[in-house]
Design a protein around this motif. Structure first.
Motif, PDB file in Angstrom:
ATOM      1  N   TYR A 123      57.132  -2.481  -1.451  1.00  0.00           N
ATOM      2  CA  TYR A 123      56.497  -1.937  -0.249  1.00  0.00           C
ATOM      3  C   TYR A 123      56.250  -3.067   0.745  1.00  0.00           C
ATOM      4  N   SER A 124      55.771  -4.199   0.247  1.00  0.00           N
ATOM      5  CA  SER A 124      55.512  -5.358   1.091  1.00  0.00           C
ATOM      6  C   SER A 124      56.784  -5.833   1.777  1.00  0.00           C
ATOM      7  N   LEU A 125      57.881  -5.806   1.065  1.00  0.00           N
ATOM      8  CA  LEU A 125      59.164  -6.214   1.631  1.00  0.00           C
ATOM      9  C   LEU A 125      59.544  -5.321   2.810  1.00  0.00           C
ATOM     10  N   THR A 126      59.364  -4.012   2.666  1.00  0.00           N
ATOM     11  CA  THR A 126      59.725  -3.119   3.769  1.00  0.00           C
ATOM     12  C   THR A 126      58.817  -3.333   4.970  1.00  0.00           C
ATOM     13  N   LYS A 127      57.527  -3.541   4.737  1.00  0.00           N
ATOM     14  CA  LYS A 127      56.606  -3.719   5.857  1.00  0.00           C
ATOM     15  C   LYS A 127      56.767  -5.094   6.511  1.00  0.00           C
ATOM     16  N   GLY A 128      57.184  -6.082   5.716  1.00  0.00           N
ATOM     17  CA  GLY A 128      57.541  -7.364   6.306  1.00  0.00           C
ATOM     18  C   GLY A 128      58.734  -7.221   7.230  1.00  0.00           C
ATOM     19  N   GLY A 129      59.651  -6.357   6.847  1.00  0.00           N
ATOM     20  CA  GLY A 129      60.803  -6.071   7.702  1.00  0.00           C
ATOM     21  C   GLY A 129      60.389  -5.441   9.016  1.00  0.00           C
ATOM     22  N   VAL A 130      59.432  -4.509   8.965  1.00  0.00           N
ATOM     23  CA  VAL A 130      58.928  -3.884  10.188  1.00  0.00           C
ATOM     24  C   VAL A 130      58.277  -4.929  11.095  1.00  0.00           C
ATOM     25  N   PRO A 184      47.384  -2.125   9.341  1.00  0.00           N
ATOM     26  CA  PRO A 184      46.168  -1.620   8.692  1.00  0.00           C
ATOM     27  C   PRO A 184      45.945  -2.252   7.322  1.00  0.00           C
ATOM     28  N   GLY A 185      44.680  -2.278   6.932  1.00  0.00           N
ATOM     29  CA  GLY A 185      44.347  -2.533   5.534  1.00  0.00           C
ATOM     30  C   GLY A 185      44.434  -1.212   4.790  1.00  0.00           C
ATOM     31  N   LEU A 186      43.672  -1.068   3.720  1.00  0.00           N
ATOM     32  CA  LEU A 186      43.698   0.192   2.985  1.00  0.00           C
ATOM     33  C   LEU A 186      42.804   1.200   3.706  1.00  0.00           C
ATOM     34  N   ILE A 187      43.405   2.308   4.108  1.00  0.00           N
ATOM     35  CA  ILE A 187      42.720   3.309   4.916  1.00  0.00           C
ATOM     36  C   ILE A 187      42.512   4.569   4.091  1.00  0.00           C
ATOM     37  N   GLU A 188      41.379   5.202   4.288  1.00  0.00           N
ATOM     38  CA  GLU A 188      41.053   6.416   3.529  1.00  0.00           C
ATOM     39  C   GLU A 188      41.797   7.627   4.088  1.00  0.00           C
ATOM     40  N   ASN A 220      56.862   1.781  25.889  1.00  0.00           N
ATOM     41  CA  ASN A 220      56.567   0.835  24.815  1.00  0.00           C
ATOM     42  C   ASN A 220      56.632   1.497  23.451  1.00  0.00           C
ATOM     43  N   ILE A 221      56.730   0.657  22.434  1.00  0.00           N
ATOM     44  CA  ILE A 221      56.831   1.099  21.043  1.00  0.00           C
ATOM     45  C   ILE A 221      55.700   0.467  20.241  1.00  0.00           C
ATOM     46  N   VAL A 222      55.090   1.263  19.386  1.00  0.00           N
ATOM     47  CA  VAL A 222      54.115   0.759  18.426  1.00  0.00           C
ATOM     48  C   VAL A 222      54.634   1.083  17.028  1.00  0.00           C
ATOM     49  N   ASN A 223      54.867   0.057  16.227  1.00  0.00           N
ATOM     50  CA  ASN A 223      55.339   0.240  14.858  1.00  0.00           C
ATOM     51  C   ASN A 223      54.183   0.077  13.878  1.00  0.00           C
ATOM     52  N   LEU A 224      54.112   0.999  12.915  1.00  0.00           N
ATOM     53  CA  LEU A 224      53.094   0.903  11.862  1.00  0.00           C
ATOM     54  C   LEU A 224      53.616  -0.006  10.758  1.00  0.00           C
ATOM     55  N   ALA A 225      53.045  -1.184  10.688  1.00  0.00           N
ATOM     56  CA  ALA A 225      53.381  -2.108   9.606  1.00  0.00           C
ATOM     57  C   ALA A 225      52.248  -2.039   8.585  1.00  0.00           C
ATOM     58  N   SER A 226      51.756  -3.154   8.139  1.00  0.00           N
ATOM     59  CA  SER A 226      50.700  -3.196   7.131  1.00  0.00           C
ATOM     60  C   SER A 226      50.289  -4.645   6.942  1.00  0.00           C
ATOM     61  N   ILE A 227      49.098  -4.860   6.396  1.00  0.00           N
ATOM     62  CA  ILE A 227      48.763  -6.234   6.011  1.00  0.00           C
ATOM     63  C   ILE A 227      49.704  -6.703   4.901  1.00  0.00           C
ATOM     64  N   ALA A 228      50.302  -5.751   4.184  1.00  0.00           N
ATOM     65  CA  ALA A 228      51.300  -6.107   3.165  1.00  0.00           C
ATOM     66  C   ALA A 228      52.582  -6.621   3.792  1.00  0.00           C
ATOM     67  N   GLY A 229      52.698  -6.507   5.101  1.00  0.00           N
ATOM     68  CA  GLY A 229      53.824  -7.085   5.810  1.00  0.00           C
ATOM     69  C   GLY A 229      53.490  -8.437   6.412  1.00  0.00           C
ATOM     70  N   LEU A 230      52.287  -8.931   6.122  1.00  0.00           N
ATOM     71  CA  LEU A 230      51.850 -10.233   6.629  1.00  0.00           C
ATOM     72  C   LEU A 230      51.607 -11.246   5.518  1.00  0.00           C
ATOM     73  N   VAL A 231      51.073 -10.765   4.409  1.00  0.00           N
ATOM     74  CA  VAL A 231      50.765 -11.634   3.270  1.00  0.00           C
ATOM     75  C   VAL A 231      51.356 -11.013   2.010  1.00  0.00           C
ATOM     76  N   GLY A 232      51.481 -11.803   0.978  1.00  0.00           N
ATOM     77  CA  GLY A 232      52.058 -11.315  -0.273  1.00  0.00           C
ATOM     78  C   GLY A 232      51.220 -10.242  -0.932  1.00  0.00           C
ATOM     79  N   SER A 233      51.899  -9.369  -1.686  1.00  0.00           N
ATOM     80  CA  SER A 233      51.226  -8.294  -2.396  1.00  0.00           C
ATOM     81  C   SER A 233      51.633  -8.346  -3.863  1.00  0.00           C
ATOM     82  N   GLN A 234      50.718  -8.760  -4.715  1.00  0.00           N
ATOM     83  CA  GLN A 234      51.079  -8.949  -6.119  1.00  0.00           C
ATOM     84  C   GLN A 234      51.341  -7.636  -6.842  1.00  0.00           C
ATOM     85  N   LEU A 235      50.832  -6.532  -6.303  1.00  0.00           N
ATOM     86  CA  LEU A 235      51.021  -5.236  -6.960  1.00  0.00           C
ATOM     87  C   LEU A 235      52.096  -4.378  -6.303  1.00  0.00           C
TER      88      LEU A 235
END
Length: 258
Positions: free
Chosen positions: A151-158, A183-187, A132-147
């Motif tokens: 980056y959001s475009l690439t993670k939406g692609g993932v 993930p959300g914002l991680i330290e 199996n494969i696990v890809n690291l996307a982001s919440i920026a790949g699920l909802v819009g990112s005004q800032l």
């Protein structure tokens, strides 16, 4: 629960941060791991801490030849591959008008091309193991990112690549599951870089205020840490997620519940 006994995993970009935390947790769950990264010294140190259950391979995720060499080293050492974690990624933090074309090409090369090349390189081995494969996307790949629209475009692609490859491999009868984690914002080092960029975007350079603002977006009341995401990745990689493919696991402290 969430055991990986006898499994072999390859993790890109795992010299530090989420990748390193995941490698450690996978070893604790019974797996052997190969870590690929461009940060050679840091990567070798991480492997040293993990002991005989880990190896390090220099990996430039934007290079097909580098992926081939890393896969060869993994198979030569462990004999098979059960799990690919496409973890390597970079953050830009620039808007459409501020980012240069070179900035964009770099984002695409690592965040998108790297995932495609990793999937292609691992595929022959995963077909044999029905892994199996696990890809690291982001919440920026699920909802819009005004800032961070690029980056959001690439993670939406993932995100959609994950779903599409899950369907393709299912149609072809490969028995390979493909899922993404968001993930959300991680330290981590990348998280700290994000605070700096957020402060610059507001024109204050006040990173502590940027941290407080971000914290306020997490209903759970704290920021995430690398192990929060590592636990999700180990779950997706394990047989406990055996009926999951084409899915996205959101681990964001409630951010996208807004």
């Amino acid at each position: 629960m969430n055991r990986l006994d006898g499994k072999i995993a390859f993790l890109s970009g795992a010299a530090r941060g989420i990748g390193a935390a995941t490698a450690k947790l996978m070893v604790e769950a019974g797996a052997k791991v190969a870590i690929g990264d461009v940060l050679d010294e840091r990567g070798r140190q991480t492997v040293k801490e993990l002991g005989d259950a880990a190896i390090y391979a220099h990996l430039d995720v934007t290079s097909e030849a580098s992926w081939a060499e890393a896969m060869d080293a993994t198979i030569a050492k462990f004999g098979k591959l059960d799990v690919l974690v496409n973890n390597a990624g970079i953050f830009n933090g620039k808007g459409v008008e501020e980012a240069s074309l070179d900035d964009w090409h770099r984002l695409v090369a690592v965040n998108l091309t790297g995932v495609v090349l990793g999937t292609r390189a691992a595929l022959p081995h995963l077909k044999k193991s029905k892994g199996n494969i696990v890809n690291l996307a982001s919440i920026a790949g699920l909802v819009g990112s005004q800032l961070d629209p690029l980056y959001s475009l690439t993670k939406g692609g993932v995100t959609l690549f994950t779903k599409s490859t899950a369907l393709e491999f299912g149609r072809k009868g490969y028995g390979i599951r493909v899922n993404s984690i968001h993930p959300g914002l991680i330290e981590t080092d990348m998280g700290e870089k994000t605070f700096v960029m957020r402060a610059a975007q507001t024109g204050t350079n006040d990173t502590e205020q940027a941290r407080k603002t971000t914290l306020g977006l997490h209903p759970i009341g704290r920021l995430g840490v690398a192990q929060d995401i590592a636990k999700g990745i180990v779950f997706l990689a394990s047989d406990d997620a055996g009926f999951m493919t084409g899915a996205g696991l959101v681990v964001d402290g409630g951010w996208t519940a807004h």
